[in-house]
Motif scaffolding. Structure first.
Motif, PDB file in Angstrom:
ATOM      1  N   THR A   1       0.093 -15.126  39.304  1.00  0.00           N
ATOM      2  CA  THR A   1       1.425 -15.277  38.508  1.00  0.00           C
ATOM      3  C   THR A   1       1.663 -16.589  37.853  1.00  0.00           C
ATOM      4  OG1 THR A   1       2.174 -13.572  39.736  1.00  0.00           O
ATOM      5  CG2 THR A   1       3.788 -14.617  38.250  1.00  0.00           C
TER       6      THR A   1
ATOM      7  N   ARG B   1       1.856 -18.054  34.110  1.00  0.00           N
ATOM      8  CA  ARG B   1       3.187 -18.828  33.747  1.00  0.00           C
ATOM      9  C   ARG B   1       2.885 -20.240  33.003  1.00  0.00           C
ATOM     10  NH1 ARG B   1       7.949 -19.902  38.160  1.00  0.00           N
ATOM     11  NH2 ARG B   1       8.065 -17.779  38.095  1.00  0.00           N
TER      12      ARG B   1
ATOM     13  N   ASN C   1       5.194  -5.340  23.317  1.00  0.00           N
ATOM     14  CA  ASN C   1       5.898  -5.362  24.485  1.00  0.00           C
ATOM     15  C   ASN C   1       7.051  -6.375  24.510  1.00  0.00           C
ATOM     16  OD1 ASN C   1       4.635  -3.499  26.173  1.00  0.00           O
ATOM     17  ND2 ASN C   1       2.676  -4.578  26.553  1.00  0.00           N
TER      18      ASN C   1
ATOM     19  N   LEU D   1      11.085  -7.211  24.999  1.00  0.00           N
ATOM     20  CA  LEU D   1      12.259  -6.287  25.521  1.00  0.00           C
ATOM     21  C   LEU D   1      13.121  -5.902  24.686  1.00  0.00           C
ATOM     22  CD1 LEU D   1      13.433  -8.870  28.440  1.00  0.00           C
ATOM     23  CD2 LEU D   1      12.039  -7.107  28.690  1.00  0.00           C
TER      24      LEU D   1
ATOM     25  N   ARG E   1      16.552  -4.312  22.803  1.00  0.00           N
ATOM     26  CA  ARG E   1      17.732  -4.772  22.765  1.00  0.00           C
ATOM     27  C   ARG E   1      17.993  -6.239  22.885  1.00  0.00           C
ATOM     28  NH1 ARG E   1      17.887   0.368  24.692  1.00  0.00           N
ATOM     29  NH2 ARG E   1      17.734  -0.361  26.770  1.00  0.00           N
TER      30      ARG E   1
ATOM     31  N   LEU F   1      12.173 -16.305  27.100  1.00  0.00           N
ATOM     32  CA  LEU F   1      12.027 -15.498  28.343  1.00  0.00           C
ATOM     33  C   LEU F   1      10.864 -16.196  29.367  1.00  0.00           C
ATOM     34  CD1 LEU F   1      12.926 -13.169  30.195  1.00  0.00           C
ATOM     35  CD2 LEU F   1      10.955 -11.844  29.409  1.00  0.00           C
TER      36      LEU F   1
ATOM     37  N   LEU G   1      12.389 -19.589  30.477  1.00  0.00           N
ATOM     38  CA  LEU G   1      13.466 -19.040  31.480  1.00  0.00           C
ATOM     39  C   LEU G   1      12.649 -19.343  33.034  1.00  0.00           C
ATOM     40  CD1 LEU G   1      15.937 -16.558  30.502  1.00  0.00           C
ATOM     41  CD2 LEU G   1      15.837 -17.316  32.924  1.00  0.00           C
ATOM     42  N   TYR G   2      11.667 -18.243  32.929  1.00  0.00           N
ATOM     43  CA  TYR G   2      10.772 -18.384  34.521  1.00  0.00           C
ATOM     44  C   TYR G   2      10.226 -19.635  34.849  1.00  0.00           C
ATOM     45  CZ  TYR G   2      11.732 -13.394  34.403  1.00  0.00           C
ATOM     46  OH  TYR G   2      12.199 -12.098  34.637  1.00  0.00           O
TER      47      TYR G   2
ATOM     48  N   ARG H   1       6.375 -15.877  21.465  1.00  0.00           N
ATOM     49  CA  ARG H   1       6.278 -15.772  22.921  1.00  0.00           C
ATOM     50  C   ARG H   1       5.238 -16.360  23.719  1.00  0.00           C
ATOM     51  NH1 ARG H   1       7.525 -10.183  25.448  1.00  0.00           N
ATOM     52  NH2 ARG H   1       5.313  -9.890  25.310  1.00  0.00           N
TER      53      ARG H   1
ATOM     54  N   LYS I   1      19.034 -18.220  38.137  1.00  0.00           N
ATOM     55  CA  LYS I   1      18.069 -17.783  37.098  1.00  0.00           C
ATOM     56  C   LYS I   1      18.185 -16.252  37.033  1.00  0.00           C
ATOM     57  CE  LYS I   1      13.950 -19.552  37.211  1.00  0.00           C
ATOM     58  NZ  LYS I   1      12.562 -19.824  37.719  1.00  0.00           N
TER      59      LYS I   1
ATOM     60  N   LEU J   1      21.668 -15.112  36.203  1.00  0.00           N
ATOM     61  CA  LEU J   1      21.553 -15.252  34.490  1.00  0.00           C
ATOM     62  C   LEU J   1      20.944 -14.094  33.895  1.00  0.00           C
ATOM     63  CD1 LEU J   1      22.398 -17.056  31.867  1.00  0.00           C
ATOM     64  CD2 LEU J   1      20.040 -18.023  32.288  1.00  0.00           C
ATOM     65  N   LEU J   2      19.850 -13.663  34.490  1.00  0.00           N
ATOM     66  CA  LEU J   2      18.935 -12.602  33.926  1.00  0.00           C
ATOM     67  C   LEU J   2      19.638 -11.491  33.903  1.00  0.00           C
ATOM     68  CD1 LEU J   2      15.373 -13.748  35.201  1.00  0.00           C
ATOM     69  CD2 LEU J   2      16.061 -13.421  32.475  1.00  0.00           C
TER      70      LEU J   2
ATOM     71  N   ARG K   1      23.181  -6.473  27.608  1.00  0.00           N
ATOM     72  CA  ARG K   1      22.230  -5.795  26.618  1.00  0.00           C
ATOM     73  C   ARG K   1      22.235  -4.186  26.580  1.00  0.00           C
ATOM     74  NH1 ARG K   1      17.810  -9.565  28.097  1.00  0.00           N
ATOM     75  NH2 ARG K   1      18.590 -11.467  26.836  1.00  0.00           N
ATOM     76  N   ASN K   2      22.411  -3.774  27.895  1.00  0.00           N
ATOM     77  CA  ASN K   2      22.319  -2.398  28.157  1.00  0.00           C
ATOM     78  C   ASN K   2      23.800  -1.706  28.625  1.00  0.00           C
ATOM     79  OD1 ASN K   2      19.347  -2.048  27.871  1.00  0.00           O
ATOM     80  ND2 ASN K   2      19.653  -3.657  29.624  1.00  0.00           N
TER      81      ASN K   2
ATOM     82  N   GLU L   1       9.688  -2.936  31.352  1.00  0.00           N
ATOM     83  CA  GLU L   1      10.469  -4.109  31.328  1.00  0.00           C
ATOM     84  C   GLU L   1       9.981  -5.066  32.366  1.00  0.00           C
ATOM     85  OE1 GLU L   1      14.814  -4.171  31.996  1.00  0.00           O
ATOM     86  OE2 GLU L   1      14.612  -6.259  32.740  1.00  0.00           O
TER      87      GLU L   1
ATOM     88  N   ILE M   1       6.734  -6.646  31.404  1.00  0.00           N
ATOM     89  CA  ILE M   1       6.689  -7.548  30.308  1.00  0.00           C
ATOM     90  C   ILE M   1       7.020  -8.873  31.111  1.00  0.00           C
ATOM     91  CG2 ILE M   1       8.084  -8.497  28.607  1.00  0.00           C
ATOM     92  CD1 ILE M   1       8.414  -5.471  27.604  1.00  0.00           C
ATOM     93  N   ARG M   2       7.929  -8.767  32.197  1.00  0.00           N
ATOM     94  CA  ARG M   2       8.589 -10.000  32.856  1.00  0.00           C
ATOM     95  C   ARG M   2       7.444 -10.531  33.606  1.00  0.00           C
ATOM     96  NH1 ARG M   2      13.783 -10.902  32.477  1.00  0.00           N
ATOM     97  NH2 ARG M   2      15.077  -9.103  31.740  1.00  0.00           N
TER      98      ARG M   2
ATOM     99  N   ALA N   1       6.773 -14.032  35.393  1.00  0.00           N
ATOM    100  CA  ALA N   1       7.771 -13.996  36.310  1.00  0.00           C
ATOM    101  C   ALA N   1       7.206 -13.710  37.799  1.00  0.00           C
ATOM    102  CB  ALA N   1       8.832 -12.726  36.133  1.00  0.00           C
ATOM    103  N   LEU N   2       7.671 -13.965  38.687  1.00  0.00           N
ATOM    104  CA  LEU N   2       7.150 -13.630  40.248  1.00  0.00           C
ATOM    105  C   LEU N   2       7.933 -12.249  40.714  1.00  0.00           C
ATOM    106  CD1 LEU N   2       7.488 -17.327  41.740  1.00  0.00           C
ATOM    107  CD2 LEU N   2       5.406 -15.850  41.434  1.00  0.00           C
TER     108      LEU N   2
ATOM    109  N   GLU O   1      11.221 -12.663  41.748  1.00  0.00           N
ATOM    110  CA  GLU O   1      12.346 -13.298  40.770  1.00  0.00           C
ATOM    111  C   GLU O   1      12.630 -11.936  40.015  1.00  0.00           C
ATOM    112  OE1 GLU O   1      11.066 -17.611  39.557  1.00  0.00           O
ATOM    113  OE2 GLU O   1       9.799 -15.978  38.676  1.00  0.00           O
ATOM    114  N   VAL O   2      11.762 -11.168  39.834  1.00  0.00           N
ATOM    115  CA  VAL O   2      12.131  -9.890  39.375  1.00  0.00           C
ATOM    116  C   VAL O   2      13.101  -9.235  40.008  1.00  0.00           C
ATOM    117  CG1 VAL O   2      11.201  -7.504  38.531  1.00  0.00           C
ATOM    118  CG2 VAL O   2      10.216  -9.663  37.933  1.00  0.00           C
TER     119      VAL O   2
ATOM    120  N   GLN P   1      16.481 -10.311  40.224  1.00  0.00           N
ATOM    121  CA  GLN P   1      17.240  -9.917  39.255  1.00  0.00           C
ATOM    122  C   GLN P   1      18.109  -8.615  39.392  1.00  0.00           C
ATOM    123  OE1 GLN P   1      14.969  -9.737  35.530  1.00  0.00           O
ATOM    124  NE2 GLN P   1      16.534  -8.504  34.712  1.00  0.00           N
TER     125      GLN P   1
END
Lengths: 236, 401
Positions: free
Chosen positions: A85, A89, A100, A102, A104, A113, A116-117, A161, B4, B7-8, B15-16, B308, B311-312, B317-318, B321-322, B325
């Motif tokens: 990972t 990153r 792919n 996100l 909205r 994004l 941010l990570y 991105r 973090k 915030l996420l 957003r939702n 989602e 994607i993260r 993203a680890l 972390e996901v 969140q």
């Protein structure tokens, strides 16, 4: 960054199989491949030839069953999930056929994004994301969500991105697959200029001969092995 | 990392909006329903125990047995003055012994008249049933002995007949004779079964017997047991004494009844406890339904959320972390929903308690319990699908349909 003899990517006898026993399917049957820094490589081949599988393994989104994957001389296949990972990153950028992004979520937030990570502070994040969007020609579209953007624009956001982290290699899995030919050519022009101006190494999977024509080198996959590897407009 | 994730999580909630709102709605309704119902149940219990307290504690009511047969009912022979005297002399541990005769009567003052009940009794009645005087005085010994035409009135009588004027010293016409008002009782309000306890006048026993009822009978006795004495023992002594006096043969049933208010209180509070339990159970079902609602929304959004997560993970993203969140997201929704639910329940319960004329009783236990239950459901169902998704290879999560 200096190339001191070690290729950026080296695959040796890479295999990937799904299922077990009689139902076992070999997606990759021993792939050998070297990619030098600054190269622009297109991978072609019929469906099921293993070209996407090799991309996913290169992008650390999937793990090989056997063989070796060296990234700057590091054995990626020996890394833990967490280390893979982190590799993703800090060193890799990935662009998908299906964008792919996100839902909205505004273009700029999508681009921010990965930063941010990485723990980049807000102001810096914002600046870098704006710059990346400018680079793909989307200045003025920062606040738009994917639903408000065309397919070509969405793919540009996805490329931004991938670029925003300043990766060592951009992996693109059929980046033009969901776009009409005009938008596809625009994306290819963008990739070519990124390769030429920034020296970004690009590995791209495509079905389309026209798109492959933009690359320096075309590799053809058949049945999970490299069938042909030629220079295209460049001496090997 | 926590910052973090917070915030996420907040970004994701913002957003939702619809999904977040629906998730919270389940929690809000569940929490609000449980708390409202249990609070009202507690209020009803409190109201009933208040009424029982206003009846007087350790009170025994003795009355002739009533028999109901199809087509007719009969009452056993009433008590006599001698029975009252016998109880007063022979049964110790009694604080007050009040003989009672009740009769309906129309009372008139000036141009106003009012139909009420007239109770003939002694001063013991005020002690036994916890009446206090707002003005004036109880009966004097002479007034009781001679059966003088004096009366003590309830608050309702003052309101209906005297409207603003001082009733003490006024002369009230009761069934054709004049009676001087000597006292005003402090209001007790509504009693059990919705009866207005303040709607009555009290006169000396003899006055009612002679002038209204026209006989020497006593319909009922109200006895107050001294504090710290087991009322069961007293009840048994009274039963023995009355059986002997009323010549009830061995093996025959009592032709009178002794009712203990403590028993009534126990029966009533038992009933309300059952009722509160029932309401609580109904409410618990609504909490459960709320929980299932949360689960549904979480499961419906799992496809989108799995992608989602893919994607993260793909952008670096680890897994932790996901997960963090999603955890923060679920906790935030559950807690905000729970707090809104508590606020709504407090408001609703206060309004309903007022409308139903029961006291509002804040019950911290049910607030805490329902809050944590709904929070647990929200967190569980928000977190579990995310955990499964985050364990996937990113590419599998991305392809999830």
């Amino acid at each position: 960054m200096a190339n001191n003899g070690t290729p950026l990517i080296e695959l040796a006898g890479l295999t990937k199989s799904y299922g077990e026993g009689a139902a076992q399917i070999m997606a990759l049957n021993g792939v050998d491949l070297r990619v030098e820094e600054g190269d622009f490589v297109a991978i072609m081949g019929p469906s099921g030839s293993g070209k996407s599988t090799v991309m996913n393994i290169l992008g650390c989104l999937d793990t090989p069953t056997g063989g070796a994957y060296l990234f700057r001389g590091v054995h990626v296949e020996r890394l833990t999930s967490r280390q893979r990972t982190l590799l993703r990153r800090y060193f890799l950028g990935f662009v998908f056929q299906g964008f792919n992004l996100l839902a909205r979520t505004s273009a700029i937030e999508n681009v921010e994004l990965p930063l941010l990570y990485r723990g980049v502070p807000k102001a810096e994040r914002h600046q870098a994301a704006s710059a990346a969007l400018a680079q793909v020609g989307l200045t003025g579209w920062e606040k738009h969500t994917p639903a408000e953007l065309s397919g070509g624009q969405q793919q540009r956001v996805a490329i931004a991105r991938a670029l925003v982290t300043d990766p060592q290699i951009l992996l693109a899995d059929e980046p033009t697959g969901n776009l009409d030919s005009r938008r596809g050519r625009e994306i290819m022009d963008l990739l070519v200029s990124l390769n030429k101006d920034r020296g970004l190494t690009i590995l791209m999977v495509t079905h389309d001969h026209d798109m492959a024509g933009y690359a320096h080198r075309v590799i053809r996959f058949v049945d999970g092995v490299v069938e042909r590897d030629d220079a295209n407009g460049r001496a090997l | 990392m926590l910052l973090k994730s917070i915030l996420l999580a907040l970004q994701s909630i913002k957003r939702n909006v619809m999904r977040s709102f629906l998730t919270m709605l389940g929690i809000v309704i569940g929490v609000a329903a449980v708390i409202t119902m249990v609070t009202l149940g507690n209020g009803a219990t409190k109201a009933i125990s208040n009424q029982i307290a206003s009846l007087g504690s350790n009170l025994l009511m003795v009355m002739p047995r009533m028999e109901f047969r199809p087509g007719s009912s009969s009452t056993a022979q009433p008590f006599e003055n001698r029975d009252v005297e016998a109880i007063r002399e022979q049964i110790g541990s009694l604080k007050a012994v009040a003989p009672m005769v009740e009769s309906s009567a129309t009372v008139v003052y000036g141009a106003n008249n009012w139909s009420t009940s007239a109770t003939g009794t002694t001063n013991d009645y005020f002690t036994a049933s916890n009446w206090t005087f707002a003005a004036g005085r109880p009966f004097s010994e002479a007034e009781i002995q001679s059966g003088k035409a004096v009366c003590v009135i309830g608050e309702t009588i003052r309101k209906e007949l005297f409207a603003g004027k001082d009733p003490i010293g006024a002369s009230l016409r009761v069934k054709g004779f004049g009676a001087e008002v000597i006292g005003l009782l402090k209001s007790k309000g509504q009693g059990g079964m919705g009866r207005d306890q303040d709607d009555m006048i009290v006169m000396p026993l003899r006055t009612v017997q002679r002038r209204i009822a026209g006989n020497q009978k006593i319909n009922m006795m109200m006895l107050s047991v001294k504090d710290g004495v087991l009322s069961d023992d007293v009840v048994n002594q009274i039963k023995l004494l009355l059986r002997e006096r009323r010549h009830v043969g061995a093996g025959e049933e009592d032709d009178f009844e002794v009712m203990d208010t403590k028993e009534i209180a126990q029966t009533l509070s038992g009933t309300t406890k059952t009722l509160t339990g029932l309401l609580g159970a109904v409410a618990a079902v609504s909490l459960l339904v709320g929980g299932i609602g949360i689960m549904n929304i979480m499961l419906v959004s799992v496809t989108e959320r799995t992608r989602e997560i893919g994607i993260r993970l793909a952008v670096g993203a680890l897994e932790n972390e996901v997960l963090l969140q999603f955890m923060v997201e679920a906790i935030t929704l559950a807690c905000v929903g729970g707090l809104v639910g508590i606020a709504m329940a407090t408001g609703t319960a206060m309004i309903l308690a007022h409308a139903m004329a029961v006291p509002y009783v804040f019950n911290p236990g049910i607030n805490i319990l329902s809050f944590f239950f709904s929070a647990a459901i929200g967190i569980l169902f928000g977190y579990m699908p995310a955990r499964r998704a985050a364990k996937l290879n990113p590419i599998v999560a991305l392809r999830h349909e």
